[in-house]
Design a protein around this motif. Structure first.
Motif, PDB file in Angstrom:
ATOM      1  N   PRO A 269     -24.711 -33.388  50.970  1.00  0.00           N
ATOM      2  CA  PRO A 269     -25.446 -33.671  51.957  1.00  0.00           C
ATOM      3  C   PRO A 269     -24.968 -35.419  52.712  1.00  0.00           C
ATOM      4  CG  PRO A 269     -25.766 -33.688  49.481  1.00  0.00           C
ATOM      5  CD  PRO A 269     -24.938 -33.884  49.708  1.00  0.00           C
ATOM      6  N   LEU A 270     -24.789 -36.138  52.640  1.00  0.00           N
ATOM      7  CA  LEU A 270     -24.524 -37.622  53.367  1.00  0.00           C
ATOM      8  C   LEU A 270     -23.970 -37.278  53.304  1.00  0.00           C
ATOM      9  CD1 LEU A 270     -25.917 -40.243  50.131  1.00  0.00           C
ATOM     10  CD2 LEU A 270     -27.135 -38.908  52.691  1.00  0.00           C
ATOM     11  N   LYS A 271     -22.191 -36.587  53.945  1.00  0.00           N
ATOM     12  CA  LYS A 271     -21.195 -36.951  53.974  1.00  0.00           C
ATOM     13  C   LYS A 271     -20.631 -35.373  54.591  1.00  0.00           C
ATOM     14  CE  LYS A 271     -16.873 -39.220  55.857  1.00  0.00           C
ATOM     15  NZ  LYS A 271     -16.427 -39.344  55.204  1.00  0.00           N
ATOM     16  N   ALA A 272     -20.679 -33.987  55.379  1.00  0.00           N
ATOM     17  CA  ALA A 272     -20.113 -33.230  55.197  1.00  0.00           C
ATOM     18  C   ALA A 272     -18.290 -33.861  55.560  1.00  0.00           C
ATOM     19  CB  ALA A 272     -19.980 -32.463  56.042  1.00  0.00           C
ATOM     20  N   GLY A 273     -17.123 -33.092  54.434  1.00  0.00           N
ATOM     21  CA  GLY A 273     -15.508 -33.270  54.627  1.00  0.00           C
ATOM     22  C   GLY A 273     -15.206 -34.307  53.911  1.00  0.00           C
ATOM     23  N   LEU A 274     -16.730 -34.845  52.657  1.00  0.00           N
ATOM     24  CA  LEU A 274     -15.783 -36.006  52.211  1.00  0.00           C
ATOM     25  C   LEU A 274     -14.087 -36.015  51.279  1.00  0.00           C
ATOM     26  CD1 LEU A 274     -17.386 -38.858  50.815  1.00  0.00           C
ATOM     27  CD2 LEU A 274     -17.995 -37.708  48.869  1.00  0.00           C
ATOM     28  N   SER A 275     -13.965 -36.532  51.395  1.00  0.00           N
ATOM     29  CA  SER A 275     -12.384 -36.187  50.613  1.00  0.00           C
ATOM     30  C   SER A 275     -12.511 -37.470  49.196  1.00  0.00           C
ATOM     31  CB  SER A 275     -11.996 -36.872  51.220  1.00  0.00           C
ATOM     32  OG  SER A 275     -11.026 -36.469  53.009  1.00  0.00           O
ATOM     33  N   LEU A 276     -12.306 -36.614  48.025  1.00  0.00           N
ATOM     34  CA  LEU A 276     -12.292 -37.024  46.814  1.00  0.00           C
ATOM     35  C   LEU A 276     -11.531 -36.955  46.065  1.00  0.00           C
ATOM     36  CD1 LEU A 276     -16.187 -36.458  45.464  1.00  0.00           C
ATOM     37  CD2 LEU A 276     -15.286 -38.324  46.833  1.00  0.00           C
ATOM     38  N   VAL A 277     -10.362 -37.744  45.365  1.00  0.00           N
ATOM     39  CA  VAL A 277      -9.430 -37.638  44.513  1.00  0.00           C
ATOM     40  C   VAL A 277     -10.074 -36.305  43.338  1.00  0.00           C
ATOM     41  CG1 VAL A 277      -8.412 -38.236  42.714  1.00  0.00           C
ATOM     42  CG2 VAL A 277      -9.069 -39.883  44.367  1.00  0.00           C
ATOM     43  N   ALA A 278      -9.336 -34.785  43.725  1.00  0.00           N
ATOM     44  CA  ALA A 278      -9.065 -34.633  42.652  1.00  0.00           C
ATOM     45  C   ALA A 278      -8.224 -34.615  41.147  1.00  0.00           C
ATOM     46  CB  ALA A 278      -8.300 -33.098  43.248  1.00  0.00           C
ATOM     47  N   SER A 279      -9.199 -33.190  40.098  1.00  0.00           N
ATOM     48  CA  SER A 279      -8.889 -33.804  39.078  1.00  0.00           C
ATOM     49  C   SER A 279      -7.471 -33.885  38.973  1.00  0.00           C
ATOM     50  CB  SER A 279      -9.354 -32.176  37.813  1.00  0.00           C
ATOM     51  OG  SER A 279      -8.967 -32.602  36.746  1.00  0.00           O
ATOM     52  N   PRO A 280      -7.034 -34.399  38.370  1.00  0.00           N
ATOM     53  CA  PRO A 280      -5.117 -34.494  37.958  1.00  0.00           C
ATOM     54  C   PRO A 280      -4.962 -33.380  36.964  1.00  0.00           C
ATOM     55  CG  PRO A 280      -5.939 -35.999  36.842  1.00  0.00           C
ATOM     56  CD  PRO A 280      -7.466 -35.669  36.965  1.00  0.00           C
ATOM     57  N   ILE A 281      -5.852 -32.763  35.645  1.00  0.00           N
ATOM     58  CA  ILE A 281      -5.524 -31.358  35.148  1.00  0.00           C
ATOM     59  C   ILE A 281      -5.138 -30.494  35.813  1.00  0.00           C
ATOM     60  CG2 ILE A 281      -6.545 -30.119  33.267  1.00  0.00           C
ATOM     61  CD1 ILE A 281      -8.334 -32.871  32.446  1.00  0.00           C
ATOM     62  N   LYS A 282      -4.681 -29.657  36.037  1.00  0.00           N
ATOM     63  CA  LYS A 282      -3.904 -28.550  36.327  1.00  0.00           C
ATOM     64  C   LYS A 282      -3.144 -27.523  35.550  1.00  0.00           C
ATOM     65  CE  LYS A 282      -4.489 -30.527  40.191  1.00  0.00           C
ATOM     66  NZ  LYS A 282      -5.582 -30.795  41.390  1.00  0.00           N
ATOM     67  N   MET A 283      -4.989 -26.713  35.303  1.00  0.00           N
ATOM     68  CA  MET A 283      -4.279 -25.649  34.533  1.00  0.00           C
ATOM     69  C   MET A 283      -4.464 -24.213  35.057  1.00  0.00           C
ATOM     70  SD  MET A 283      -6.011 -26.925  30.906  1.00  0.00           S
ATOM     71  CE  MET A 283      -7.579 -27.205  31.796  1.00  0.00           C
ATOM     72  N   SER A 284      -3.398 -23.104  34.929  1.00  0.00           N
ATOM     73  CA  SER A 284      -3.515 -21.976  36.369  1.00  0.00           C
ATOM     74  C   SER A 284      -4.207 -21.243  35.153  1.00  0.00           C
ATOM     75  CB  SER A 284      -2.181 -21.347  36.327  1.00  0.00           C
ATOM     76  OG  SER A 284      -1.709 -20.879  34.727  1.00  0.00           O
ATOM     77  N   GLU A 285      -4.444 -21.313  33.871  1.00  0.00           N
ATOM     78  CA  GLU A 285      -5.815 -19.600  33.245  1.00  0.00           C
ATOM     79  C   GLU A 285      -7.384 -20.751  33.540  1.00  0.00           C
ATOM     80  OE1 GLU A 285      -5.300 -16.924  32.835  1.00  0.00           O
ATOM     81  OE2 GLU A 285      -3.349 -16.751  33.460  1.00  0.00           O
ATOM     82  N   THR A 286      -7.718 -21.974  34.179  1.00  0.00           N
ATOM     83  CA  THR A 286      -8.708 -22.419  33.546  1.00  0.00           C
ATOM     84  C   THR A 286      -9.000 -23.964  35.353  1.00  0.00           C
ATOM     85  OG1 THR A 286      -8.288 -21.988  32.146  1.00  0.00           O
ATOM     86  CG2 THR A 286     -10.358 -23.534  32.476  1.00  0.00           C
ATOM     87  N   PRO A 287      -8.734 -23.396  36.126  1.00  0.00           N
ATOM     88  CA  PRO A 287      -9.129 -24.108  37.170  1.00  0.00           C
ATOM     89  C   PRO A 287     -10.285 -24.555  37.522  1.00  0.00           C
ATOM     90  CG  PRO A 287      -9.768 -22.050  38.189  1.00  0.00           C
ATOM     91  CD  PRO A 287      -9.122 -21.975  36.466  1.00  0.00           C
ATOM     92  N   VAL A 288     -10.369 -25.683  37.833  1.00  0.00           N
ATOM     93  CA  VAL A 288     -11.192 -27.365  38.268  1.00  0.00           C
ATOM     94  C   VAL A 288     -12.010 -26.983  38.677  1.00  0.00           C
ATOM     95  CG1 VAL A 288     -11.971 -29.179  38.524  1.00  0.00           C
ATOM     96  CG2 VAL A 288      -9.688 -29.270  37.351  1.00  0.00           C
TER      97      VAL A 288
END
Length: 69
Positions: A23-42
């Motif tokens: 709501p305060l900034k369109a296109g906000l860049s944030l650090v993604a989760s380091p956990i990468k699981m193919s069957e359970t995406p964040v």
């Protein structure tokens, strides 16, 4: 510095930066989760909450306190 970190090919390939609609900034860049699981995406369906956005909900639902006027 942080600009070098986020420009690193490994960081880019791992998708460690995600764009969010906020709501305060369109296109906000944030650090993604380091956990990468193919069957359970964040989940990325809700942006980070605003300060105090869920306070009354937590107080009432989790702590059983009445809402304040």
């Amino acid at each position: 510095n942080l600009a070098e970190v986020f420009a690193d090919p490994h960081v880019r390939e791992r998708g460690m930066v995600q764009q969010w609609q906020h709501p305060l900034k369109a296109g906000l860049s944030l650090v993604a989760s380091p956990i990468k699981m193919s069957e359970t995406p964040v989940r990325q369906d809700l942006p980070p909450p605003m300060l105090g956005q869920h306070t009354q909900q937590v107080l009432s639902e989790w702590l059983g306190q009445a809402a304040k006027d």
